[in-house]
Design a protein around this motif. Sequence first.
Motif, mmCIF file in Angstrom:
data_model
loop_
_atom_site.group_PDB
_atom_site.id
_atom_site.type_symbol
_atom_site.label_atom_id
_atom_site.label_comp_id
_atom_site.label_asym_id
_atom_site.label_seq_id
_atom_site.Cartn_x
_atom_site.Cartn_y
_atom_site.Cartn_z
ATOM 1 N N GLY A 27 0.809 -1.213 0.000
ATOM 2 C CA GLY A 27 0.000 0.000 0.000
ATOM 3 C C GLY A 27 0.840 1.259 0.000
ATOM 4 N N VAL A 28 1.906 1.266 0.791
ATOM 5 C CA VAL A 28 2.799 2.436 0.816
ATOM 6 C C VAL A 28 3.486 2.604 -0.537
ATOM 7 N N VAL A 29 3.942 1.498 -1.127
ATOM 8 C CA VAL A 29 4.597 1.583 -2.442
ATOM 9 C C VAL A 29 3.630 2.113 -3.490
ATOM 10 N N LEU A 30 2.401 1.578 -3.517
ATOM 11 C CA LEU A 30 1.424 2.054 -4.503
ATOM 12 C C LEU A 30 1.040 3.509 -4.274
ATOM 13 N N THR A 31 0.937 3.922 -3.026
ATOM 14 C CA THR A 31 0.603 5.313 -2.735
ATOM 15 C C THR A 31 1.705 6.243 -3.220
ATOM 16 N N ILE A 32 2.950 5.862 -2.996
ATOM 17 C CA ILE A 32 4.065 6.691 -3.474
ATOM 18 C C ILE A 32 4.073 6.747 -4.995
ATOM 19 N N VAL A 33 3.854 5.608 -5.652
ATOM 20 C CA VAL A 33 3.802 5.587 -7.117
ATOM 21 C C VAL A 33 2.639 6.449 -7.609
ATOM 22 N N GLY A 34 1.514 6.386 -6.923
ATOM 23 C CA GLY A 34 0.355 7.185 -7.316
ATOM 24 C C GLY A 34 0.588 8.674 -7.189
ATOM 25 N N VAL A 35 1.391 9.068 -6.216
ATOM 26 C CA VAL A 35 1.667 10.501 -6.016
ATOM 27 C C VAL A 35 2.662 11.022 -7.046
ATOM 28 N N VAL A 36 3.660 10.225 -7.410
ATOM 29 C CA VAL A 36 4.728 10.728 -8.282
ATOM 30 C C VAL A 36 4.552 10.374 -9.762
ATOM 31 N N GLN A 37 3.537 9.597 -10.120
ATOM 32 C CA GLN A 37 3.407 9.209 -11.526
ATOM 33 C C GLN A 37 2.957 10.391 -12.390
ATOM 34 N N PRO A 38 3.388 10.406 -13.639
ATOM 35 C CA PRO A 38 3.019 11.509 -14.539
ATOM 36 C C PRO A 38 1.521 11.500 -14.868
ATOM 37 N N HIS A 39 1.015 12.657 -15.221
ATOM 38 C CA HIS A 39 -0.414 12.805 -15.518
ATOM 39 C C HIS A 39 -0.828 11.982 -16.745
ATOM 40 N N ALA A 40 0.103 11.732 -17.655
ATOM 41 C CA ALA A 40 -0.207 10.928 -18.846
ATOM 42 C C ALA A 40 -0.591 9.502 -18.459
ATOM 43 N N GLU A 41 0.005 8.976 -17.412
ATOM 44 C CA GLU A 41 -0.348 7.632 -16.938
ATOM 45 C C GLU A 41 -1.745 7.620 -16.324
ATOM 46 N N ILE A 42 -2.115 8.686 -15.652
ATOM 47 C CA ILE A 42 -3.450 8.777 -15.047
ATOM 48 C C ILE A 42 -4.507 8.850 -16.140
ATOM 49 N N ASP A 43 -4.201 9.536 -17.233
ATOM 50 C CA ASP A 43 -5.147 9.644 -18.341
ATOM 51 C C ASP A 43 -5.435 8.285 -18.989
ATOM 52 N N LYS A 44 -4.501 7.358 -18.912
ATOM 53 C CA LYS A 44 -4.718 6.014 -19.468
ATOM 54 C C LYS A 44 -5.814 5.261 -18.717
ATOM 55 N N SER A 45 -6.021 5.608 -17.456
ATOM 56 C CA SER A 45 -7.053 4.936 -16.649
ATOM 57 C C SER A 45 -8.276 5.827 -16.475
#
Length: 85
Positions: A27-45
């Motif tokens: 959960g901590v790893v995914l939360t950190i990845v979720g905070v630092v990932q680029p906006h282009a990756e968020i647009d894919k989902s």
Amino acid sequence: MASRGSRHTAGAFDIRTIIALLFGVYGVVLTIVGVVQPHAEIDKSVGVNINLWAGIGMIVFAVVFVAWARLRPIVVPDEAGTSKE
């Protein structure tokens, strides 16, 4: 006269604690990845930051499991093979 063996809790060896630890780490790893990932990756989902939400959900799940293990501990007898008399 058979005396009852003393009893103690499972503590860190309780399976709920181990599961909580695993979910907490992921959960901590995914939360950190979720905070630092680029906006282009968020647009894919479809605009949902799924890593962030899944990470937060896993952390909440881990906290619930730890609370459950602390509030309702598993009691283990000290002596193996004691009979109920």
